[in-house]
Motif scaffolding. Structure first.
Motif, PDB file in Angstrom:
ATOM      1  N   GLY A   9      -1.251  -5.493 -18.026  1.00  0.00           N
ATOM      2  CA  GLY A   9      -2.171  -4.687 -17.111  1.00  0.00           C
ATOM      3  C   GLY A   9      -1.794  -3.204 -17.689  1.00  0.00           C
ATOM      4  N   PRO A  10      -3.081  -2.514 -17.386  1.00  0.00           N
ATOM      5  CA  PRO A  10      -2.811  -1.155 -17.802  1.00  0.00           C
ATOM      6  C   PRO A  10      -2.005  -0.287 -16.952  1.00  0.00           C
ATOM      7  CG  PRO A  10      -5.234  -1.692 -17.374  1.00  0.00           C
ATOM      8  CD  PRO A  10      -4.279  -2.966 -16.965  1.00  0.00           C
ATOM      9  N   ASN A  11      -1.910   0.799 -17.134  1.00  0.00           N
ATOM     10  CA  ASN A  11      -0.797   1.956 -16.516  1.00  0.00           C
ATOM     11  C   ASN A  11      -1.385   1.760 -15.163  1.00  0.00           C
ATOM     12  OD1 ASN A  11      -0.593   4.458 -19.122  1.00  0.00           O
ATOM     13  ND2 ASN A  11       0.838   2.711 -18.499  1.00  0.00           N
ATOM     14  N   LYS A  25       1.887  -3.721 -11.725  1.00  0.00           N
ATOM     15  CA  LYS A  25       3.075  -4.462 -12.249  1.00  0.00           C
ATOM     16  C   LYS A  25       4.434  -4.251 -11.914  1.00  0.00           C
ATOM     17  CE  LYS A  25       2.196  -3.284 -16.532  1.00  0.00           C
ATOM     18  NZ  LYS A  25       1.217  -2.180 -16.157  1.00  0.00           N
ATOM     19  N   THR A  26       4.917  -2.931 -11.992  1.00  0.00           N
ATOM     20  CA  THR A  26       6.181  -2.706 -11.416  1.00  0.00           C
ATOM     21  C   THR A  26       6.386  -3.028 -10.118  1.00  0.00           C
ATOM     22  OG1 THR A  26       6.467  -1.169 -13.376  1.00  0.00           O
ATOM     23  CG2 THR A  26       8.170  -0.821 -11.396  1.00  0.00           C
ATOM     24  N   THR A  27       5.380  -2.677  -9.148  1.00  0.00           N
ATOM     25  CA  THR A  27       5.637  -2.770  -7.681  1.00  0.00           C
ATOM     26  C   THR A  27       5.655  -4.096  -7.521  1.00  0.00           C
ATOM     27  OG1 THR A  27       4.031  -0.844  -7.491  1.00  0.00           O
ATOM     28  CG2 THR A  27       4.459  -2.134  -5.361  1.00  0.00           C
ATOM     29  N   THR A  68       0.877  -1.165  -0.011  1.00  0.00           N
ATOM     30  CA  THR A  68      -0.204  -0.099  -0.057  1.00  0.00           C
ATOM     31  C   THR A  68       1.037   1.288  -0.160  1.00  0.00           C
ATOM     32  OG1 THR A  68      -0.012  -0.260   2.377  1.00  0.00           O
ATOM     33  CG2 THR A  68      -2.074  -0.991   1.321  1.00  0.00           C
ATOM     34  N   TYR A  69       0.446   2.320  -0.555  1.00  0.00           N
ATOM     35  CA  TYR A  69       0.909   3.458  -0.587  1.00  0.00           C
ATOM     36  C   TYR A  69       0.141   4.483   0.022  1.00  0.00           C
ATOM     37  CZ  TYR A  69       4.194   1.864  -4.076  1.00  0.00           C
ATOM     38  OH  TYR A  69       5.430   0.910  -4.597  1.00  0.00           O
ATOM     39  N   GLY A  70      -0.074   4.842   1.319  1.00  0.00           N
ATOM     40  CA  GLY A  70      -0.962   5.747   1.823  1.00  0.00           C
ATOM     41  C   GLY A  70      -2.410   4.977   1.955  1.00  0.00           C
ATOM     42  N   ASP A 130      11.234  -5.153 -17.148  1.00  0.00           N
ATOM     43  CA  ASP A 130      10.104  -4.232 -17.020  1.00  0.00           C
ATOM     44  C   ASP A 130       9.951  -3.365 -18.344  1.00  0.00           C
ATOM     45  OD1 ASP A 130       8.002  -3.182 -15.977  1.00  0.00           O
ATOM     46  OD2 ASP A 130       8.900  -2.475 -14.384  1.00  0.00           O
ATOM     47  N   GLU A 131       8.855  -4.084 -18.839  1.00  0.00           N
ATOM     48  CA  GLU A 131       8.620  -3.308 -20.294  1.00  0.00           C
ATOM     49  C   GLU A 131      10.064  -3.163 -21.403  1.00  0.00           C
ATOM     50  OE1 GLU A 131       6.011   0.384 -20.197  1.00  0.00           O
ATOM     51  OE2 GLU A 131       5.305  -0.407 -18.323  1.00  0.00           O
ATOM     52  N   PRO A 132      10.603  -4.212 -21.512  1.00  0.00           N
ATOM     53  CA  PRO A 132      12.016  -4.302 -22.193  1.00  0.00           C
ATOM     54  C   PRO A 132      11.748  -3.738 -23.695  1.00  0.00           C
ATOM     55  CG  PRO A 132      11.092  -6.540 -22.233  1.00  0.00           C
ATOM     56  CD  PRO A 132      10.192  -5.698 -21.260  1.00  0.00           C
TER      57      PRO A 132
HETATM   58  N1  LIG Z   1       6.517   5.098  -4.851  1.00  0.00           N
HETATM   59  C1  LIG Z   1       5.385   5.184  -4.882  1.00  0.00           C
HETATM   60  N2  LIG Z   1       4.617   6.218  -3.872  1.00  0.00           N
HETATM   61  C2  LIG Z   1       3.511   6.408  -4.124  1.00  0.00           C
HETATM   62  N3  LIG Z   1       2.589   5.784  -4.991  1.00  0.00           N
HETATM   63  C3  LIG Z   1       3.063   4.834  -5.795  1.00  0.00           C
HETATM   64  C4  LIG Z   1       4.660   4.591  -5.741  1.00  0.00           C
HETATM   65  N4  LIG Z   1       4.873   3.809  -6.889  1.00  0.00           N
HETATM   66  C5  LIG Z   1       3.731   3.382  -7.249  1.00  0.00           C
HETATM   67  N5  LIG Z   1       2.810   3.951  -6.958  1.00  0.00           N
HETATM   68  C6  LIG Z   1       1.454   3.863  -7.527  1.00  0.00           C
HETATM   69  O1  LIG Z   1       1.092   2.611  -7.276  1.00  0.00           O
HETATM   70  C7  LIG Z   1       0.314   2.223  -8.424  1.00  0.00           C
HETATM   71  C8  LIG Z   1       0.760   1.130  -9.205  1.00  0.00           C
HETATM   72  O2  LIG Z   1       1.954   1.378  -9.756  1.00  0.00           O
HETATM   73  P1  LIG Z   1       2.996   0.409 -10.582  1.00  0.00           P
HETATM   74  O3  LIG Z   1       4.167   1.478 -11.176  1.00  0.00           O
HETATM   75  O4  LIG Z   1       3.166  -0.988  -9.765  1.00  0.00           O
HETATM   76  O5  LIG Z   1       2.028   0.088 -12.083  1.00  0.00           O
HETATM   77  P2  LIG Z   1       2.534  -0.533 -13.374  1.00  0.00           P
HETATM   78  O6  LIG Z   1       1.559  -1.443 -13.480  1.00  0.00           O
HETATM   79  O7  LIG Z   1       3.710  -0.973 -13.416  1.00  0.00           O
HETATM   80  O8  LIG Z   1       2.181   0.789 -14.324  1.00  0.00           O
HETATM   81  P3  LIG Z   1       2.785   1.218 -15.664  1.00  0.00           P
HETATM   82  O9  LIG Z   1       1.997   0.362 -16.750  1.00  0.00           O
HETATM   83  O10 LIG Z   1       2.216   2.604 -15.891  1.00  0.00           O
HETATM   84  O11 LIG Z   1       4.200   0.866 -15.598  1.00  0.00           O
HETATM   85  C9  LIG Z   1       0.089   3.378  -9.172  1.00  0.00           C
HETATM   86  O12 LIG Z   1      -1.265   3.838  -8.981  1.00  0.00           O
HETATM   87  C10 LIG Z   1       1.110   4.186  -8.853  1.00  0.00           C
HETATM   88  O13 LIG Z   1       0.822   5.578  -9.023  1.00  0.00           O
END
Ligand SMILES: Nc1ncnc2c1ncn2[C@@H]1O[C@H](COP(=O)(O)OP(=O)(O)OP(=O)(O)O)[C@@H](O)[C@H]1O
Length: 249
Positions: A37-39, A43-45, A13-15, A156-158
């Motif tokens: 997955g969409p933006n 995924k990255t987290t 969780t972020y907040g 990650d998105e290579p």
């Molecule tokens: N360090 C952080 N602090 C606060 N919120 C974050 C942080 N990192 C990611 N988020 C939020 O967490 C959610 C997931 O982000 P993440 O980067 O994992 O998504 P993603 O699927 O990789 O997206 P994308 O396709 O745009 O790269 C998003 O809403 C993002 O704004």
């Protein structure tokens, strides 16, 4: 086949935002696994937690049979992670950059030169990393992730900044390392890429894992009318047929 990765009930969780909300999956050794997955889907987290770069709020992760958190240095030589360009050493040339990575992993510099060639950067080997184009930087970061021949690779998105030539060449390269027995995990926004490369894909949205299966089974299960068009190839095939598959500068 033993699992290369086991993830159970992962939460971050972020907040107020549950960026990753109870995600679980397994990746088999030798599998080519995609996370779609969409933006903002998470995924990255997810990937950063599995790579051991970010501590989860809760959940468990095992990579190659070992826990990833607290940071597990024993895993470093066995795993390759494509780092963002911002993680490069400043003012080094492309060759110096990959030689530095090779040295850190204790592999000969010649291996770095081979990778410079494999990703089509021979002409740019003496260019400083800050003077490379987006696509060239991306190819260098992938080469740096692979230089020590890791058992498991995270990307990650290579192909995000790559032209069609570089994208297809990278597909061939990744397929090659996977066929040589390496496990590959990537995130992508390109469905064609996932369909062509991945044995299985996980589809995420709003922090949750919605589906996990082979691309064919996911399409088979699609419960919606689709427009059937008979096609002999794609526009990208035409483009590549006309412009060739050689790396461009
Ligand atoms: N360090 C952080 N602090 C606060 N919120 C974050 C942080 N990192 C990611 N988020 C939020 O967490 C959610 C997931 O982000 P993440 O980067 O994992 O998504 P993603 O699927 O990789 O997206 P994308 O396709 O745009 O790269 C998003 O809403 C993002 O704004």
């Amino acid at each position: 086949m033993p699992a290369a990765i086991e993830v159970h009930d992962l939460v971050m969780t972020y907040g107020d935002l549950r960026a990753v909300d109870g995600v679980g999956f397994e990746v088999a050794e030798g599998e080519f696994f995609g996370i779609l997955g969409p933006n903002g889907a998470g995924k990255t987290t997810t990937l950063e937690m599995v790579e051991g770069l970010r501590e989860p709020d809760s959940g468990t992760i095992t990579v190659l049979g070992e826990p990833v958190w607290p940071r597990n240095p024993g895993l470093l030589p066995r795993v390759g992670v494509q780092l963002q360009a911002s993680s490069f050493f400043e003012r080094l040339t492309a060759r110096e950059q990959i030689h530095t990575f090779a040295a850190l992993y204790g592999v000969p510099g010649a291996r770095g030169d081979e990778w410079i060639e494999r990703v089509g950067l021979v002409d740019k080997a003496d260019t400083r990393v800050e003077d490379l184009s987006g696509g060239q930087t991306q190819r260098l970061s992938i080469a740096c992730a692979l230089v020590h021949d890791p058992e498991l690779v995270f990307l990650d998105e290579p192909t995000a900044a790559l032209d069609p030539q570089a994208r297809r060449n990278l597909w061939d390269l990744l397929r090659g390392i996977n066929e040589a027995g390496r496990t590959v995990v990537l995130t992508t926004h390109y469905m064609d890429e996932a369909e062509v490369l991945c044995d299985r894909v996980a589809i995420m949205d709003r922090g949750r894992l919605l589906r996990l299966d082979t691309p064919a089974a996911l399409v088979e299960a699609l419960d919606a009318p689709v427009r059937v068009v008979e096609k002999r190839g794609t526009l990208e095939d035409v483009f590549l047929d006309l412009t060739g598959r050689e790396y461009r500068q």
